[in-house]
Design a protein around this motif. Structure first.
Motif, PDB file in Angstrom:
ATOM      1  N   ASN A 259       0.781  -1.200   0.000  1.00 19.85           N
ATOM      2  CA  ASN A 259       0.000   0.000   0.000  1.00 19.85           C
ATOM      3  C   ASN A 259       0.827   1.270   0.000  1.00 19.85           C
TER       4      ASN A 259
ATOM      5  N   GLU B 273      -5.530   6.412   3.957  1.00 20.96           N
ATOM      6  CA  GLU B 273      -4.632   5.496   4.655  1.00 20.96           C
ATOM      7  C   GLU B 273      -4.874   5.509   6.159  1.00 20.96           C
TER       8      GLU B 273
ATOM      9  N   ASN C 297     -10.386   7.523  -1.278  1.00 17.07           N
ATOM     10  CA  ASN C 297      -9.518   6.897  -2.278  1.00 17.07           C
ATOM     11  C   ASN C 297     -10.066   5.551  -2.731  1.00 17.07           C
TER      12      ASN C 297
ATOM     13  N   SER D 215      -8.976   3.810  -5.030  1.00 17.65           N
ATOM     14  CA  SER D 215      -7.976   2.852  -5.510  1.00 17.65           C
ATOM     15  C   SER D 215      -7.125   2.261  -4.394  1.00 17.65           C
ATOM     16  N   SER D 216      -7.564   2.438  -3.170  1.00 17.94           N
ATOM     17  CA  SER D 216      -6.827   1.818  -2.072  1.00 17.94           C
ATOM     18  C   SER D 216      -7.386   0.421  -1.821  1.00 17.94           C
TER      19      SER D 216
HETATM   20  C1  LIG Z   1      -4.887   6.145  -3.508  1.00 17.15           C
HETATM   21  O1  LIG Z   1      -4.294   4.905  -3.198  1.00 17.15           O
HETATM   22  C2  LIG Z   1      -3.389   4.453  -4.156  1.00 17.15           C
HETATM   23  C3  LIG Z   1      -2.968   3.057  -3.750  1.00 17.15           C
HETATM   24  O2  LIG Z   1      -2.632   2.973  -2.409  1.00 17.15           O
HETATM   25  C4  LIG Z   1      -2.229   5.437  -4.258  1.00 17.15           C
HETATM   26  O3  LIG Z   1      -1.306   4.999  -5.222  1.00 17.15           O
HETATM   27  C5  LIG Z   1      -2.757   6.784  -4.611  1.00 17.15           C
HETATM   28  O4  LIG Z   1      -1.729   7.732  -4.596  1.00 17.15           O
HETATM   29  C6  LIG Z   1      -3.836   7.235  -3.639  1.00 17.15           C
HETATM   30  N1  LIG Z   1      -4.463   8.451  -4.100  1.00 17.15           N
HETATM   31  C7  LIG Z   1      -4.643   9.483  -3.318  1.00 17.15           C
HETATM   32  C8  LIG Z   1      -5.390  10.622  -3.929  1.00 17.15           C
HETATM   33  O5  LIG Z   1      -4.260   9.518  -2.167  1.00 17.15           O
END
Ligand SMILES: *[C@@H]1O[C@H](CO)[C@@H](O)[C@H](O)[C@H]1NC(C)=O
Length: 317
Positions: free
Chosen positions: A47, A119, A160, A162-163
């Motif tokens: 992550n 996170e 997020n 995409s997490s």
């Molecule tokens: C969202 O999470 C992904 C994967 O952990 C990361 O690469 C990305 O930078 C994050 N985007 C934001 C806007 O924090």
């Protein structure tokens, strides 16, 4: 408190509606050791890439929790400091998680519950549900905490999409609230849970635990007896269903991604082969589960169950 064991203590999406063996119920009070570290490492590395870094570069950061609190409360928040600070909080949080300091972790992270950082929010969701599972937590508190956890996980997802960890913990937290929901909501949630585990796997195909949890999902619905299926059918046109073959696919995949990462994955491989009447392969995996070095209470239980299953079917032969 156990880490891995706590992670697995869920599956209420099926409870009551679909009674059956409590596949993901671990034992309160057991300690997560070896495999936990690996699970955690995977999650954090996948992550953030900070797990290793935090071990290498910051033997520091454990000032002691109280000192840290004072320090963090005193810290001034301005634009540049802010980014740095989130990282620091996460580092501290990961340290507490590794140490099994559930309550301290929850105390730390609730201070930042207004955070917009995905996170931080999924970690807060995890800490809330872990606190809910502690044996000292009253039933009332528990209920509040699991709903709170779901809320944080939801916000993490909103922040997020995409997490993978946000998807995973959203699915897990959603399954926790199943304890307090009616049958219909539980079944409806089962679809959502599946969707988010699938998304978590898509985003991080190397996360063996999400893959394992998908396997458990499939196993649960493959195992659902006909009368429960009928109830589900009365409520939904296409109730959730699965097959043992599908479950097997996930358990194998989890094993490929991270061999021997979790005793329960080995046990479930054995049990699924048993369901599919393949005694030879069932024996193979059950032996592995039985011989898995027990680090947690849950591992011990798994050894016992594997041993029992093995005697069970050699008797019949
Ligand atoms: C969202 O999470 C992904 C994967 O952990 C990361 O690469 C990305 O930078 C994050 N985007 C934001 C806007 O924090």
């Amino acid at each position: 408190m156990a880490l891995a064991a706590r992670l697995w203590r869920f599956l209420p999406w099926a409870r009551g509606v679909f009674p059956g063996p409590w596949l993901l119920r671990g034992v309160a009070g057991s300690r997560g050791l070896c495999c936990t570290w690996r699970l955690r490492g995977l999650e954090v590395m996948g992550n953030l890439g900070t797990f290793k870094r935090s071990l290498l570069f910051s033997a520091v950061p454990y000032l002691g929790f109280e000192a840290y609190q004072v320090f963090s409360q005193a810290a001034v928040v301005h634009a540049t400091a802010k980014v740095f600070r989130v990282e620091e909080i996460l580092e501290q949080a990961d340290y507490l998680y590794e140490s099994g300091e559930t309550e301290k972790l929850y105390q730390l992270l609730t201070q930042y519950k207004e955070s917009e950082d995905a996170e931080l929010l999924w970690r807060l969701a995890r800490a809330s549900r872990d606190t809910a599972q502690l044996s000292g937590t009253s039933e009332e508190e528990k209920k509040l905490l699991v709903y709170e956890a779901l809320e944080y996980a939801k916000r993490a997802l909103e922040k997020n999409e995409s997490s993978f960890a946000a998807h995973k913990w959203y699915a897990i937290c959603m399954s926790d609230v199943g304890d307090y929901e009616g049958i219909k909501a539980k079944i409806a949630n089962a679809y959502i849970i599946k969707e988010h585990f699938e998304k978590a796997i898509e985003l991080n195909p190397k996360d063996a635990t999400s893959i394992h949890l998908m396997g458990i999902w499939c196993y649960t619905f493959a195992e659902m007896p006909w009368y429960q299926r009928r109830i589900a059918k009365m409520l939904f046109a296409t109730p959730p269903s699965s097959t043992y073959e599908e479950a097997l696919g996930y358990f194998h995949r989890a094993e490929q991604v991270d061999p021997n990462f979790y005793s329960k994955n080995l046990l479930l491989l054995g049990k699924t082969y048993l369901k599919l009447h393949n005694k030879k392969l069932a024996a193979f995996w059950l032996m592995k589960a039985k011989d898995y070095p027990a680090h947690t209470e849950e591992d011990k239980q798994i050894q016992t169950e594997a041993a029992q299953l093995l005697t069970g079917f050699t008797d019949k032969n």
